[in-house]
Design an enzyme around this catalytic site. Structure first.
Site, mmCIF file in Angstrom:
data_model
loop_
_atom_site.group_PDB
_atom_site.id
_atom_site.type_symbol
_atom_site.label_atom_id
_atom_site.label_comp_id
_atom_site.label_asym_id
_atom_site.label_seq_id
_atom_site.Cartn_x
_atom_site.Cartn_y
_atom_site.Cartn_z
ATOM 1 N N SER A 1 -9.822 178.859 105.769
ATOM 2 C CA SER A 1 -8.337 178.199 105.581
ATOM 3 C C SER A 1 -7.903 178.342 104.208
ATOM 4 O O SER A 1 -6.713 178.548 104.146
ATOM 5 C CB SER A 1 -8.690 176.640 105.699
ATOM 6 N N SER B 1 -10.646 186.686 107.174
ATOM 7 C CA SER B 1 -11.635 185.354 106.716
ATOM 8 C C SER B 1 -12.789 186.182 106.116
ATOM 9 O O SER B 1 -13.121 187.140 106.698
ATOM 10 C CB SER B 1 -11.937 184.661 108.092
ATOM 11 N N TRP C 1 -16.237 186.329 110.908
ATOM 12 C CA TRP C 1 -15.624 186.030 112.361
ATOM 13 C C TRP C 1 -14.691 186.895 112.829
ATOM 14 O O TRP C 1 -13.513 186.425 113.465
ATOM 15 C CB TRP C 1 -14.897 184.600 112.112
ATOM 16 N N GLY D 1 -15.920 164.706 137.495
ATOM 17 C CA GLY D 1 -17.168 164.117 137.746
ATOM 18 C C GLY D 1 -18.459 164.904 137.087
ATOM 19 O O GLY D 1 -18.215 165.854 136.191
ATOM 20 N N GLY D 2 -19.622 164.823 137.465
ATOM 21 C CA GLY D 2 -20.746 165.657 137.300
ATOM 22 C C GLY D 2 -20.521 167.244 137.379
ATOM 23 O O GLY D 2 -20.906 168.002 136.507
ATOM 24 N N GLU E 1 -6.782 181.371 113.422
ATOM 25 C CA GLU E 1 -5.620 181.585 113.058
ATOM 26 C C GLU E 1 -4.783 180.345 112.443
ATOM 27 O O GLU E 1 -3.629 179.908 112.599
ATOM 28 C CB GLU E 1 -4.664 182.238 114.145
ATOM 29 N N GLY E 2 -5.743 179.626 111.772
ATOM 30 C CA GLY E 2 -5.327 178.408 111.319
ATOM 31 C C GLY E 2 -5.732 177.053 111.744
ATOM 32 O O GLY E 2 -5.065 176.719 112.913
ATOM 33 N N ARG F 1 0.372 183.450 116.129
ATOM 34 C CA ARG F 1 0.335 181.923 116.333
ATOM 35 C C ARG F 1 0.803 181.233 117.683
ATOM 36 O O ARG F 1 0.343 180.496 118.432
ATOM 37 C CB ARG F 1 0.706 181.043 115.202
ATOM 38 N N GLN G 1 -13.319 165.207 133.465
ATOM 39 C CA GLN G 1 -13.642 163.593 133.785
ATOM 40 C C GLN G 1 -13.460 163.465 135.307
ATOM 41 O O GLN G 1 -14.249 163.034 136.049
ATOM 42 C CB GLN G 1 -12.887 163.052 132.754
HETATM 43 C C1 LIG Z 1 -13.959 182.526 117.707
HETATM 44 C C2 LIG Z 1 -13.194 182.918 116.360
HETATM 45 C C3 LIG Z 1 -12.789 183.751 116.210
HETATM 46 C C4 LIG Z 1 -12.091 184.273 114.959
HETATM 47 N N1 LIG Z 1 -11.387 185.381 114.938
HETATM 48 C C5 LIG Z 1 -10.921 185.947 113.724
HETATM 49 C C6 LIG Z 1 -10.681 187.312 113.368
HETATM 50 O O1 LIG Z 1 -10.407 187.971 114.301
HETATM 51 N N2 LIG Z 1 -10.200 187.623 112.086
HETATM 52 C C7 LIG Z 1 -10.422 186.551 111.184
HETATM 53 O O2 LIG Z 1 -9.876 186.973 109.955
HETATM 54 N N3 LIG Z 1 -10.808 185.497 111.081
HETATM 55 C C8 LIG Z 1 -11.142 184.980 112.490
HETATM 56 N N4 LIG Z 1 -11.736 183.699 112.536
HETATM 57 C C9 LIG Z 1 -11.763 182.806 111.705
HETATM 58 C C10 LIG Z 1 -10.963 181.621 111.364
HETATM 59 O O3 LIG Z 1 -9.567 182.165 111.239
HETATM 60 C C11 LIG Z 1 -11.394 180.719 110.502
HETATM 61 O O4 LIG Z 1 -12.906 180.242 111.115
HETATM 62 C C12 LIG Z 1 -10.534 179.746 110.248
HETATM 63 O O5 LIG Z 1 -9.476 180.114 109.282
HETATM 64 C C13 LIG Z 1 -11.180 178.376 109.440
HETATM 65 O O6 LIG Z 1 -11.914 178.905 108.335
HETATM 66 P P1 LIG Z 1 -13.486 178.363 108.287
HETATM 67 O O7 LIG Z 1 -14.144 178.746 109.575
HETATM 68 O O8 LIG Z 1 -13.873 179.039 107.149
HETATM 69 O O9 LIG Z 1 -13.311 176.832 108.146
HETATM 70 P P2 LIG Z 1 -12.951 176.152 106.798
HETATM 71 O O10 LIG Z 1 -11.949 176.783 105.988
HETATM 72 O O11 LIG Z 1 -14.309 175.950 106.083
HETATM 73 O O12 LIG Z 1 -12.395 174.732 107.188
HETATM 74 C C14 LIG Z 1 -13.138 173.891 107.949
HETATM 75 C C15 LIG Z 1 -12.174 172.679 108.473
HETATM 76 O O13 LIG Z 1 -11.786 172.149 107.348
HETATM 77 C C16 LIG Z 1 -10.404 171.572 108.052
HETATM 78 N N5 LIG Z 1 -9.374 171.694 106.963
HETATM 79 C C17 LIG Z 1 -8.779 173.088 106.611
HETATM 80 N N6 LIG Z 1 -7.944 172.895 105.860
HETATM 81 C C18 LIG Z 1 -7.830 171.551 105.374
HETATM 82 C C19 LIG Z 1 -6.972 170.748 104.618
HETATM 83 N N7 LIG Z 1 -5.889 171.643 103.654
HETATM 84 N N8 LIG Z 1 -6.992 169.407 104.554
HETATM 85 C C20 LIG Z 1 -7.988 168.843 105.276
HETATM 86 N N9 LIG Z 1 -8.857 169.760 106.025
HETATM 87 C C21 LIG Z 1 -8.624 170.835 106.131
HETATM 88 C C22 LIG Z 1 -10.107 171.930 109.228
HETATM 89 O O14 LIG Z 1 -10.542 171.180 110.240
HETATM 90 C C23 LIG Z 1 -11.274 173.179 109.258
HETATM 91 O O15 LIG Z 1 -11.408 173.428 110.510
HETATM 92 C C24 LIG Z 1 -12.236 183.355 113.985
HETATM 93 C C25 LIG Z 1 -12.938 182.110 114.094
HETATM 94 C C26 LIG Z 1 -13.393 181.799 115.165
HETATM 95 C C27 LIG Z 1 -14.117 180.572 115.499
#
Ligand SMILES: Cc1cc2nc3c(=O)[nH]c(=O)nc-3n(C[C@H](O)[C@H](O)[C@H](O)COP(=O)(O)OP(=O)(O)OC[C@H]3O[C@@H](n4cnc5c(N)ncnc54)[C@H](O)[C@@H]3O)c2cc1C
Length: 393
Positions: A145, A139, A169, A351-352, A375-376, A254, A348
């Site tokens: 994404s 990422s 990330w 409760g508290g 991971e997507g 995944r 839920q």
């Molecule tokens: C705790 C944590 C650990 C991670 N560890 C790793 C790691 O080890 N290695 C690594 O490479 N990455 C890692 N990631 C990154 C993670 O894979 C990305 O956060 C994820 O792929 C989403 O990318 P983004 O955060 O840029 O959100 P964006 O790509 O900006 O997406 C935001 C939101 O848009 C929505 N969305 C996405 N596609 C579509 C679509 N086609 N249509 C409509 N809505 C859509 C989804 O709800 C998504 O959450 C980690 C993330 C977190 C939070």
């Protein structure tokens, strides 16, 4: 999450399903025993980096990391059901232990799939023993994404590649010894112009740009490559094959994210059952109220449905040797979304107490959230399922 629990441990009734063999029963029992051991109890989770290093070493010493990294350097063979059972069991006990186990696999999966024999034998034994920590760096700030928007580059210069750019990330970022890194090499536009590399933390030009804190503390960072020069022999697979390698790795892991979700959800249900039985209310127990029973019925059914999808995906890969892109995506989205809803219902029912800092429900509530994103995200999994469906005649 603490390993301490008044509960005996996760139930393993689902191991009676036809997906499993005797060795899976043994492995789940070994992981459960490890999670209840004094080693786990002695690890201070306040220092997340230190806890992670100790957990990885302890998992390595207990020979449990073989399940995550594969059993042989010449033919690393990951049994998906083992990875899933490992994650499900550890997640029931302790989110950080699940993370530590999973990252050793995700961080080296591509090396096992596409690394040269020299690279495999240089890296896999050290990761399997817990002496090295591994990370997976796909990422970027503007390419989460949308992986094709990746801007980190790798340029061939004689018998070396020079990497420039940032990844963010990155789990285990800041403490990992070895990183699987995906960068644009430009053979073709979009996903066909990406290659995969192995970068070591002490390579010149590699640095940690920023550490990132999240609601459930795990080691996480933005990493930077600034004229980072690595031997060309550290490329995984052919030039331009990086996206394919990343997707093959994610297809395996995944389903294991789904399994971690299952572990958190099962813990929430077990805690909710114990609480509902013991909480006096309206002259009876919370568990005697029909609305409580409806909630428990929904929680248990959701967990079984998610578990069936998860282990179907793992079994299909292990036993049928068939592609699992669709099955793993179905499992990941169903199990993580179900787990979020199961944990919310447990909160839920408490409760508290459910939202009080330090309560198990509060920890699970924080722990599950990121699984629906990394991971997507769930939306991406839906598109993967639809794309696979539309491909079929
Ligand atoms: C705790 C944590 C650990 C991670 N560890 C790793 C790691 O080890 N290695 C690594 O490479 N990455 C890692 N990631 C990154 C993670 O894979 C990305 O956060 C994820 O792929 C989403 O990318 P983004 O955060 O840029 O959100 P964006 O790509 O900006 O997406 C935001 C939101 O848009 C929505 N969305 C996405 N596609 C579509 C679509 N086609 N249509 C409509 N809505 C859509 C989804 O709800 C998504 O959450 C980690 C993330 C977190 C939070």
């Amino acid at each position: 999450m603490s390993t301490a629990s008044s509960l005996p441990g996760p139930t393993r009734d689902h191991l009676e399903w036809p997906f499993f063999e005797e060795r899976h029963h043994r492995f789940a029992a070994e992981v459960d025993a490890f999670a209840k051991s004094g080693v786990m109890a002695s690890i201070d989770h306040a220092d997340v980096d230190g806890a992670c290093r100790k957990l990885v070493k302890a998992l390595g010493d207990a020979e449990l990391l073989t399940a995550a990294t594969g059993s042989s350097d010449s033919e690393p063979l990951i049994d998906s059901r083992m990875v899933c059972l490992g994650r499900e069991t550890l997640a029931w006990h302790d989110g950080l232990a699940d993370f530590a186990f999973a990252m050793q696999g995700l961080g080296t999966g591509a090396i096992g799939l596409s690394g040269s024999p020299e690279l495999r034998s240089a890296v896999l034994p050290k990761v399997r023993s817990g002496d090295w920590l591994a990370a997976f760096a796909l990422s970027e700030k503007d390419a989460g994404s949308d992986v094709a928007a990746m801007s980190c580059t790798a340029r061939l210069d004689g018998d070396h590649y020079i990497l420039d750019g940032e990844k963010t990330w990155i789990s285990n970022g800041g403490i990992a010894d070895v990183y699987t890194v995906f960068a644009r090499t430009g053979e073709a536009p979009g996903t066909r112009g990406i290659s995969a590399f192995v970068v070591f933390a002490d390579d010149p030009g590699f640095s940690i740009a920023e550490r990132i804190e999240v609601i459930a503390p795990h080691p996480l960072a933005t990493i930077r490559f600034d004229n980072c020069r690595i031997p060309a022999s550290r490329r995984l697979g052919a030039p331009g094959e990086g996206f394919k390698i990343a997707m093959r790795t994610l297809d395996i892991f995944r389903a294991s994210v789904a399994a971690a979700g299952l572990g958190f959800a099962r813990r929430a249900l077990d805690e909710a059952l114990a609480h509902a039985r013991s909480r006096p209310m309206f002259g009876a127990a919370l568990a005697d109220l029909q609305l409580t029973q409806a909630a428990l019925g929904d929680m248990a059914t959701g967990i079984d449905a998610a578990a069936l999808l998860t282990y179907r995906a793992a079994w299909r890969r292990d036993v049928q040797h068939l592609p699992t892109t669709r099955e793993a995506a179905m499992a990941k989205m169903t199990a993580t979304e179900t787990a979020q809803s199961v944990i919310d219902r447990a909160v839920q029912l408490f409760g508290g107490r459910g939202v009080k800092s330090g309560e198990i429900t509060e920890k699970l509530y924080r722990e599950i959230r990121a699984l629906r994103i990394y991971e997507g995200a769930t939306e991406v999994q839906k598109l993967i399922v639809a794309r696979e469906l539309l491909k079929t005649k």
